[in-house]
Scaffold this motif. Structure first.
Motif, PDB file in Angstrom:
ATOM      1  N   GLN A 131       0.859  -1.318  -0.073  1.00 41.40           N
ATOM      2  CA  GLN A 131      -0.224   0.022   0.055  1.00 41.40           C
ATOM      3  C   GLN A 131       0.974   1.170   0.076  1.00 41.40           C
ATOM      4  OE1 GLN A 131      -2.789   0.313   3.377  1.00 41.40           O
ATOM      5  NE2 GLN A 131      -3.180   2.536   2.995  1.00 41.40           N
ATOM      6  N   ARG A 132       2.044   1.133   0.824  1.00 41.71           N
ATOM      7  CA  ARG A 132       2.637   2.278   1.017  1.00 41.71           C
ATOM      8  C   ARG A 132       4.132   1.935   1.500  1.00 41.71           C
ATOM      9  NH1 ARG A 132       0.326   4.325   5.151  1.00 41.71           N
ATOM     10  NH2 ARG A 132       1.989   4.304   6.768  1.00 41.71           N
ATOM     11  N   LEU A 133       4.970   2.769   0.663  1.00 47.28           N
ATOM     12  CA  LEU A 133       6.590   2.784   1.067  1.00 47.28           C
ATOM     13  C   LEU A 133       6.968   4.137   1.701  1.00 47.28           C
ATOM     14  CD1 LEU A 133       7.801   0.886  -2.225  1.00 47.28           C
ATOM     15  CD2 LEU A 133       7.413   0.001   0.131  1.00 47.28           C
ATOM     16  N   SER A 134       7.770   3.960   2.773  1.00 45.30           N
ATOM     17  CA  SER A 134       8.333   5.094   3.474  1.00 45.30           C
ATOM     18  C   SER A 134       9.896   4.744   3.557  1.00 45.30           C
ATOM     19  CB  SER A 134       7.746   5.271   4.552  1.00 45.30           C
ATOM     20  OG  SER A 134       8.282   6.513   5.269  1.00 45.30           O
ATOM     21  N   SER A 135      10.628   5.729   3.245  1.00 47.92           N
ATOM     22  CA  SER A 135      12.237   5.503   3.297  1.00 47.92           C
ATOM     23  C   SER A 135      12.735   6.475   4.103  1.00 47.92           C
ATOM     24  CB  SER A 135      12.583   5.612   2.098  1.00 47.92           C
ATOM     25  OG  SER A 135      12.209   4.628   0.858  1.00 47.92           O
ATOM     26  N   THR A 136      14.016   6.321   4.541  1.00 40.70           N
ATOM     27  CA  THR A 136      14.738   6.729   5.322  1.00 40.70           C
ATOM     28  C   THR A 136      16.173   6.393   5.207  1.00 40.70           C
ATOM     29  OG1 THR A 136      15.112   7.977   7.751  1.00 40.70           O
ATOM     30  CG2 THR A 136      14.724   5.659   7.794  1.00 40.70           C
ATOM     31  N   LEU A 137      17.292   7.524   5.260  1.00 42.26           N
ATOM     32  CA  LEU A 137      18.493   7.080   5.131  1.00 42.26           C
ATOM     33  C   LEU A 137      19.427   6.909   6.240  1.00 42.26           C
ATOM     34  CD1 LEU A 137      19.300   9.676   2.054  1.00 42.26           C
ATOM     35  CD2 LEU A 137      18.392   7.384   2.113  1.00 42.26           C
ATOM     36  N   VAL A 138      20.314   5.675   6.120  1.00 42.53           N
ATOM     37  CA  VAL A 138      20.996   5.622   7.377  1.00 42.53           C
ATOM     38  C   VAL A 138      22.217   6.629   7.632  1.00 42.53           C
ATOM     39  CG1 VAL A 138      22.675   3.962   8.644  1.00 42.53           C
ATOM     40  CG2 VAL A 138      20.344   3.418   7.589  1.00 42.53           C
ATOM     41  N   MET A 139      22.132   7.365   8.245  1.00 41.73           N
ATOM     42  CA  MET A 139      23.377   8.521   8.575  1.00 41.73           C
ATOM     43  C   MET A 139      24.639   8.054   8.997  1.00 41.73           C
ATOM     44  SD  MET A 139      23.812  11.826  10.895  1.00 41.73           S
ATOM     45  CE  MET A 139      22.034  12.572  10.554  1.00 41.73           C
ATOM     46  N   LYS A 140      24.708   6.746   9.936  1.00 41.03           N
ATOM     47  CA  LYS A 140      25.799   6.000  10.284  1.00 41.03           C
ATOM     48  C   LYS A 140      25.342   4.850  11.019  1.00 41.03           C
ATOM     49  CE  LYS A 140      27.540   8.240  14.682  1.00 41.03           C
ATOM     50  NZ  LYS A 140      28.486   8.795  15.393  1.00 41.03           N
ATOM     51  N   ASP A 141      26.194   3.723  11.178  1.00 36.99           N
ATOM     52  CA  ASP A 141      25.710   2.779  12.149  1.00 36.99           C
ATOM     53  C   ASP A 141      26.579   3.329  13.480  1.00 36.99           C
ATOM     54  OD1 ASP A 141      24.420   1.015  10.054  1.00 36.99           O
ATOM     55  OD2 ASP A 141      26.339   0.399   9.567  1.00 36.99           O
ATOM     56  N   VAL A 142      25.641   3.035  14.566  1.00 37.50           N
ATOM     57  CA  VAL A 142      26.205   3.235  15.844  1.00 37.50           C
ATOM     58  C   VAL A 142      26.541   2.054  16.456  1.00 37.50           C
ATOM     59  CG1 VAL A 142      25.442   4.218  18.078  1.00 37.50           C
ATOM     60  CG2 VAL A 142      24.689   5.432  15.990  1.00 37.50           C
ATOM     61  N   VAL A 143      25.738   1.138  16.138  1.00 40.85           N
ATOM     62  CA  VAL A 143      25.868  -0.270  16.735  1.00 40.85           C
ATOM     63  C   VAL A 143      25.707  -1.161  15.454  1.00 40.85           C
ATOM     64  CG1 VAL A 143      25.089  -2.188  18.247  1.00 40.85           C
ATOM     65  CG2 VAL A 143      25.374   0.035  19.131  1.00 40.85           C
ATOM     66  N   ALA A 144      26.425  -1.912  15.110  1.00 45.10           N
ATOM     67  CA  ALA A 144      26.275  -2.974  14.031  1.00 45.10           C
ATOM     68  C   ALA A 144      27.290  -4.094  14.087  1.00 45.10           C
ATOM     69  CB  ALA A 144      27.025  -2.333  12.700  1.00 45.10           C
ATOM     70  N   GLY A 145      26.426  -5.427  13.728  1.00 47.44           N
ATOM     71  CA  GLY A 145      27.329  -6.594  13.771  1.00 47.44           C
ATOM     72  C   GLY A 145      27.546  -6.962  15.079  1.00 47.44           C
ATOM     73  N   ARG A 146      26.967  -6.629  15.924  1.00 50.27           N
ATOM     74  CA  ARG A 146      26.828  -6.998  17.429  1.00 50.27           C
ATOM     75  C   ARG A 146      26.733  -8.524  17.441  1.00 50.27           C
ATOM     76  NH1 ARG A 146      24.442  -3.351  22.061  1.00 50.27           N
ATOM     77  NH2 ARG A 146      26.546  -2.300  21.719  1.00 50.27           N
ATOM     78  N   GLY A 147      27.292  -9.398  18.557  1.00 46.41           N
ATOM     79  CA  GLY A 147      26.993 -10.702  18.643  1.00 46.41           C
ATOM     80  C   GLY A 147      25.681 -10.674  19.736  1.00 46.41           C
ATOM     81  N   LEU A 148      25.162 -11.787  19.650  1.00 46.29           N
ATOM     82  CA  LEU A 148      24.159 -11.946  20.639  1.00 46.29           C
ATOM     83  C   LEU A 148      24.283 -11.814  22.051  1.00 46.29           C
ATOM     84  CD1 LEU A 148      22.339 -15.223  18.865  1.00 46.29           C
ATOM     85  CD2 LEU A 148      21.699 -12.734  18.828  1.00 46.29           C
ATOM     86  N   PRO A 149      23.515 -11.517  22.884  1.00 45.99           N
ATOM     87  CA  PRO A 149      23.918 -11.381  24.405  1.00 45.99           C
ATOM     88  C   PRO A 149      23.773 -12.756  25.165  1.00 45.99           C
ATOM     89  CG  PRO A 149      21.643 -10.650  24.039  1.00 45.99           C
ATOM     90  CD  PRO A 149      22.177 -10.899  22.598  1.00 45.99           C
ATOM     91  N   LEU A 150      24.968 -13.377  24.739  1.00 51.89           N
ATOM     92  CA  LEU A 150      24.872 -14.896  25.422  1.00 51.89           C
ATOM     93  C   LEU A 150      24.577 -15.035  26.924  1.00 51.89           C
ATOM     94  CD1 LEU A 150      27.343 -16.340  23.017  1.00 51.89           C
ATOM     95  CD2 LEU A 150      25.242 -16.389  22.762  1.00 51.89           C
ATOM     96  N   GLU A 151      25.369 -14.242  27.883  1.00 46.49           N
ATOM     97  CA  GLU A 151      25.127 -14.315  29.108  1.00 46.49           C
ATOM     98  C   GLU A 151      23.828 -14.045  29.728  1.00 46.49           C
ATOM     99  OE1 GLU A 151      27.559 -15.816  31.068  1.00 46.49           O
ATOM    100  OE2 GLU A 151      28.445 -15.914  29.328  1.00 46.49           O
ATOM    101  N   HIS A 152      23.182 -12.995  28.997  1.00 51.86           N
ATOM    102  CA  HIS A 152      21.740 -12.808  29.345  1.00 51.86           C
ATOM    103  C   HIS A 152      20.753 -13.149  28.795  1.00 51.86           C
ATOM    104  CE1 HIS A 152      24.052 -10.299  32.189  1.00 51.86           C
ATOM    105  NE2 HIS A 152      24.550  -9.807  31.089  1.00 51.86           N
ATOM    106  N   GLY A 153      20.881 -13.912  27.493  1.00 52.05           N
ATOM    107  CA  GLY A 153      19.906 -14.073  26.704  1.00 52.05           C
ATOM    108  C   GLY A 153      19.407 -15.548  26.737  1.00 52.05           C
ATOM    109  N   LEU A 154      19.921 -16.266  27.423  1.00 48.31           N
ATOM    110  CA  LEU A 154      19.724 -17.897  27.413  1.00 48.31           C
ATOM    111  C   LEU A 154      19.104 -18.430  28.490  1.00 48.31           C
ATOM    112  CD1 LEU A 154      22.838 -19.139  25.493  1.00 48.31           C
ATOM    113  CD2 LEU A 154      20.765 -18.759  24.468  1.00 48.31           C
ATOM    114  N   ALA A 155      18.212 -19.043  28.420  1.00 51.87           N
ATOM    115  CA  ALA A 155      17.480 -19.788  29.519  1.00 51.87           C
ATOM    116  C   ALA A 155      18.615 -20.998  30.057  1.00 51.87           C
ATOM    117  CB  ALA A 155      16.232 -20.321  29.326  1.00 51.87           C
TER     118      ALA A 155
END
Length: 160
Positions: A131-155
């Motif tokens: 129905q609709r597309l809306s775009s925005t440009l990425v100015m810069k990556d502040v956090v990118a490619g960070r791994g998963l939070p293994l210590e806090h994210g697993l049961a």
């Protein structure tokens, strides 16, 4: 999944090119038990694969845009057709279905603005059910490619 498995995952997340010998040293296991744990993590799907992290800018892909997609209606056939079509667009490096409005978020990387405009006009506007597309440009990556939070994210006792 125990602390040693999480340590193996953390080390591989930081450097997927480690040899089994190097990995074993880092997690303080002998090679055979480390190799068995690594194969078990791969077999369980906790490790989904290995890949190189490429620098888009150095490869001449300096235009990064986020495109928000609102669908006419989210009926199963249209959703499947849309998602299938999006999978076929190589410049879409990430696509997420969202709750609420908008329905999807696409991350698109192209060489430059004219390449993005062509993609937008020729492919994105013709996607099924849009129905609709809306775009925005990425100015810069502040956090990118960070791994998963293994210590806090697993049961405890779960692989994910």
């Amino acid at each position: 999944m125990d602390a040693i498995d999480r340590k193996i995952l953390a080390e591989l997340q930081a450097d997927g090119r480690l040899t089994v010998t190097e990995l074993a040293e880092r997690v303080r296991l002998s090679v055979s038990p480390c190799h068995r744990r690594l194969r078990a993590l791969e077999s369980s799907g906790a490790i989904a694969g290995y890949r190189a992290h490429l620098d888009a800018h150095r490869l001449g892909l300096g235009f990064d845009a986020l495109v928000f997609v609102t669908m006419h209606e989210a009926v199963q056939d249209t959703v499947q057709a849309f998602e299938s079509a999006v999978e076929d667009i190589e410049q879409v490096v990430a696509a997420q279905r969202l709750f609420g409005d908008p329905d999807y978020l696409l991350r698109i990387i192209t060489r430059d603005l004219p390449a993005f405009q062509r993609l937008y006009d020729e492919r994105l506007t013709t996607l099924p059910g849009v129905q609709r597309l809306s775009s925005t440009l990425v100015m810069k990556d502040v956090v990118a490619g960070r791994g998963l939070p293994l210590e806090h994210g697993l049961a405890p006792g779960r692989a994910g």
